[in-house]
Write an enzyme that holds these catalytic residues in place. Structure first.
Site, PDB file in Angstrom:
ATOM      1  N   GLU A   7     -11.296   5.510  -2.725  1.00 49.43           N
ATOM      2  CA  GLU A   7     -11.646   4.364  -1.879  1.00 49.43           C
ATOM      3  C   GLU A   7     -10.713   3.208  -2.188  1.00 49.43           C
ATOM      4  O   GLU A   7     -10.202   3.110  -3.304  1.00 49.43           O
ATOM      5  CB  GLU A   7     -13.110   3.953  -2.089  1.00 49.43           C
ATOM      6  CG  GLU A   7     -13.632   4.197  -3.477  1.00 49.43           C
ATOM      7  CD  GLU A   7     -15.105   3.880  -3.668  1.00 49.43           C
ATOM      8  OE1 GLU A   7     -15.429   2.700  -3.798  1.00 49.43           O
ATOM      9  OE2 GLU A   7     -15.909   4.832  -3.709  1.00 49.43           O
ATOM     10  N   LYS A  51      -2.793   1.352  -8.821  1.00 48.36           N
ATOM     11  CA  LYS A  51      -2.432   0.061  -8.248  1.00 48.36           C
ATOM     12  C   LYS A  51      -1.155   0.159  -7.422  1.00 48.36           C
ATOM     13  O   LYS A  51      -0.241   0.916  -7.755  1.00 48.36           O
ATOM     14  CB  LYS A  51      -2.215  -0.968  -9.380  1.00 48.36           C
ATOM     15  CG  LYS A  51      -3.445  -1.219 -10.240  1.00 48.36           C
ATOM     16  CD  LYS A  51      -4.448  -2.138  -9.580  1.00 48.36           C
ATOM     17  CE  LYS A  51      -4.133  -3.597  -9.795  1.00 48.36           C
ATOM     18  NZ  LYS A  51      -4.411  -4.080 -11.130  1.00 48.36           N
TER      19      LYS A  51
END
Ligand code: IVH
Length: 698
Positions: free
Chosen positions: A130, A329
């Site tokens: 997600e 990230k």
């Protein structure tokens, strides 16, 4: 990866420093784990201290490169504010980060090894991916299906009670369905859409108020409003994604959990997907990266979570992050623009920092007009001059930085001459010196330098320090220039000037009164915040906390620091022996506490401020204070899993059996340790017996 570990901090370039800070963060994290979780230190204390000090030295030279997971900020900010405190029933932890497919693979590998899975099982392990929302995490408590309270993350253990403000958010249902557990904590991210962010900034601009740097800061500012009516005018949203405490487990997988949240009318991110293996994870990461700029909310990566909740439970946590999830990230965002000017700023400790003024440019959704140029050597190395086209980079919350000249320069551009770094302070004219071996030039004016005085005052009232509402950079500058304050104690004497302040432009009676109340509300403060607020060089939040924990009260600290000024004294040795406090920090502390001006400042300040002794935080569990030894081949769990479970319950796990051992858990083929346990009369458990004990049934 290149190895810069032998290069002294002062000679590192910014790029090298970034690599080193990353390496140090990872190494220190691993060593912390070995030391605290496994009780198996991998290095000596001195070697460990040296690593932490190196990390701090590099951070001091490149503050803009400080990582969000920096070892010097391992513990989050403690809560202290106008909002009440709320203790989370289950701690709110953070996530480990990965940046590459290789690092993601390591994450998966570690989890698989912990669970004892083979290659095939590992590749089939179901994950839910997600987007990682760039907002603020919050914890909502529901009792008997009704929303009763909500809090910010705070330091992970307790946060600020922002219930009244959360009630203004329409994504937060007041009631859950009939199938909701009696008691449940629901967690998610509060954020502001990009559209609302721009609208709010337009209003701030029209009202002559400070602009928010990004949607995240605007959301944080909106959620921490003392007046819920103000929050209600800021259209905050929320995505729900996690469960904290729960009186019973309402589902078996994370995917079912998200569906359940949706059935209770929470907003759940629509981009989530179920997948397995590194390749699929990488493909998802790329897909989300492509659509990122088109989304109406900021995201900074993708979170991958192991779907099966039983596996999540078995994996548990390592330090501050779960073993069952990781955040992949996005790389930092870059853009190109024109360098318009270079300005020298003087910091709290006198450091002269070159700041680039840029033609405003959009870097990943944020308008950037200023960026750091690090230090004088970096300007020379990059050969950037006014008029050049430069590359700016922004990553997370850190100050944007100039990476270097752009590879394409406009034809017949007007290049300025090479920048000459001043050898005098632009604020006070004192000599600015650069000690041999250091990268930073510092103003020698001390407290005669207005820039340093103002910066220290700004630091004093900042969020992690005295956190005085309504007293920001702008008001500090204004009051200093008007001669209303010149020292920390002066802030507490501002009440004498209340009517004068009320008459100032932009103030008025109500604002002046509110300010006085906000100042008054901060006249009691914890010792760690107080120490941090003093702005002693190299004493950041985490060192302040170490000192506060060690010395307990301000009086003891002051007394001890005075005595520690004598090199070789017991007090100096004691200071140096605090884990995490190295000799450079000790020097700064001692220097601060022998300086008469600082002593006078402290005496003045403590007339108004009550400094509270530091409280110890105790970890308690079912097996707190007990020592457990695992031996033989365990069949229902791996050794690390068993160990982690014991530690979660507060037990200490050791390798050898002694009189101090409370339980020995023996798997198959347990040898001498089981015998020794029997001879010492120590309870011997098999795996089933252990599980009963751990479940509280024994
Ligand atoms: S799960 C045990 N899921 O990222 C931690 N966190 O860097 C469980 N965040 O503190 C967190 N989006 O504030 C999770 N989809 C998501 C998230 C998410 C954003 C934040 C969260 C957390 C931080 C960790």
């Amino acid at each position: 990866m290149n190895d810069y570990s032998k290069i002294s901090p002062e000679t590192l370039s910014a790029e090298q420093a970034e690599v080193e800070l990353r390496r140090l963060a990872e190494t220190i994290r691993r060593l912390n784990h070995a030391y605290y979780q496994s009780d198996e230190p991998e290095v000596t204390d001195a070697e460990y201290d040296a690593l932490r000090q190196r990390n701090q030295a590099i951070e001091a030279l490149f503050p803009q490169l400080m990582r969000s997971d920096s070892p010097s900020t391992l513990v989050g900010a403690a809560v202290e504010s106008a909002f009440g405190k709320q203790r989370h029933m289950v701690p709110m932890l953070s996530l480990d980060n990965v940046f590459t497919a290789g690092e993601f693979e390591d994450f998966l590998e570690r989890a698989a090894r912990f669970l004892g899975l083979d290659e095939k099982e590992k590749n089939a392990l179901e994950l839910i991916a997600e987007p990682k929302i760039d907002g603020l995490s919050i914890n909502l408590t529901y009792e008997n299906g009704k929303f009763v309270k909500g809090a910010t993350r705070g330091d992970g253990l307790e946060g600020e009670d922002v219930t009244a403000n959360l009630l203004t958010i329409s994504d937060i249902p007041r009631e859950l369905g009939a199938d909701a557990p009696e008691l449940i904590e629901i967690r998610g991210e509060v954020y502001l859409s990009k559209k609302s962010f721009f609208e709010i900034n337009e209003k701030q601009l029209a009202a002559g108020q400070k602009l928010f740097a990004n949607p995240r800061n605007a959301a944080a500012g909106s959620l921490r409003q003392l007046d819920p009516k103000v929050t209600a005018r800021r259209p905050l949203s929320m995505f729900a994604y996690a469960m904290g405490a729960s009186s019973n487990r309402p589902c078996k997988t994370h995917e079912e959990w998200l569906d359940l949240l949706q059935s209770w009318k929470f907003a759940v991110n629509p981009l989530r997907e179920r997948l397995s293996g590194v390749q699929a994870a990488e493909a998802f990461e790329e897909k989300i990266g492509h659509i990122r700029s088109g989304l109406d909310y900021d995201i900074d990566g993708v979170v991958y979570k192991i779907n099966d909740l039983t596996l999540q439970e078995r994996l548990g946590f390592a330090g501050r992050a779960p073993r069952w999830a990781t955040a992949w990230k996005f790389p930092a965002e870059q853009a190109e623009t024109r360098l318009e000017a270079i300005e020298i700023q003087v910091g709290r400790t006198g450091a002269l920092t070159p700041v680039a003024h840029l033609e405003p440019v959009n870097v990943g959704g944020v308008l950037v007009s200023r960026a750091s140029l690090h230090n004088e050597d970096e300007i020379i190395r990059k050969d950037v001059r006014v008029g050049d086209r430069v590359v700016v980079q922004r990553a997370g919350d850190v100050i944007p930085q100039i990476i270097g000249k752009s590879s394409t320069q406009p034809e017949n551009a007007q290049r300025g001459s090479a920048f000459i770094f001043p050898d005098h302070c632009p604020a006070c004219g004192s000599a600015a010196e650069r000690p041999p071996g250091e990268a930073i030039r510092r103003c020698t004016g001390g407290l005669t330098c207005p820039a340093q005085v103002v910066e220290r005052l700004i630091h004093f009232v900042s969020r992690q320090a005295f956190d005085i509402d309504g007293l920001g950079d702008k008001s500090i500058r204004e009051f200093y220039e008007a001669g209303l304050i010149s020292s920390p104690g002066g802030i507490f004497r501002l009440a004498e000037h209340e009517s004068a302040i009320a008459r100032r432009e932009g103030w008025g009676e109500l604002s002046a009164r509110n300010l006085m109340q906000a100042i008054q509300a901060r006249s009691t403060i914890s010792l760690s915040r107080f120490i941090f607020a003093l702005g002693i060089r190299r004493v950041g939040e985490s060192n302040a906390r170490l000192l506060a924990r060690h010395y307990g009260t301000l009086d003891i600290l002051r007394e001890q620091m005075k005595k520690a000024a004598i090199i070789g004294s017991d007090e100096r040795l004691e200071l140096g022996s605090i884990n995490g406090i190295g000799s450079a920090i000790a020097d700064e502390l001692v220097a601060f506490f022998i300086e008469p001006h600082n002593i006078a400042t402290l005496d003045d300040l403590t007339q108004y401020v009550t400094v509270q002794a530091e409280a110890e935080d105790a970890i308690t569990g079912l097996l707190t204070g007990k020592t457990v030894v695992f031996t033989g081949t365990l069949t229902t769990m791996t050794r690390p899993e068993a160990k982690a479970q014991a530690e979660r319950l507060g037990a200490k796990v050791t390798d050898s059996v002694s009189k101090k051992t409370d339980y020995v858990v023996a798997g198959a083929d347990a040898g001498s340790k089981a015998k020794k346990a029997a001879s010492l009369g120590i309870p011997l458990l098999d795996e089933a017996g252990w599980r009963e004990l751990a479940d509280g049934k024994a």
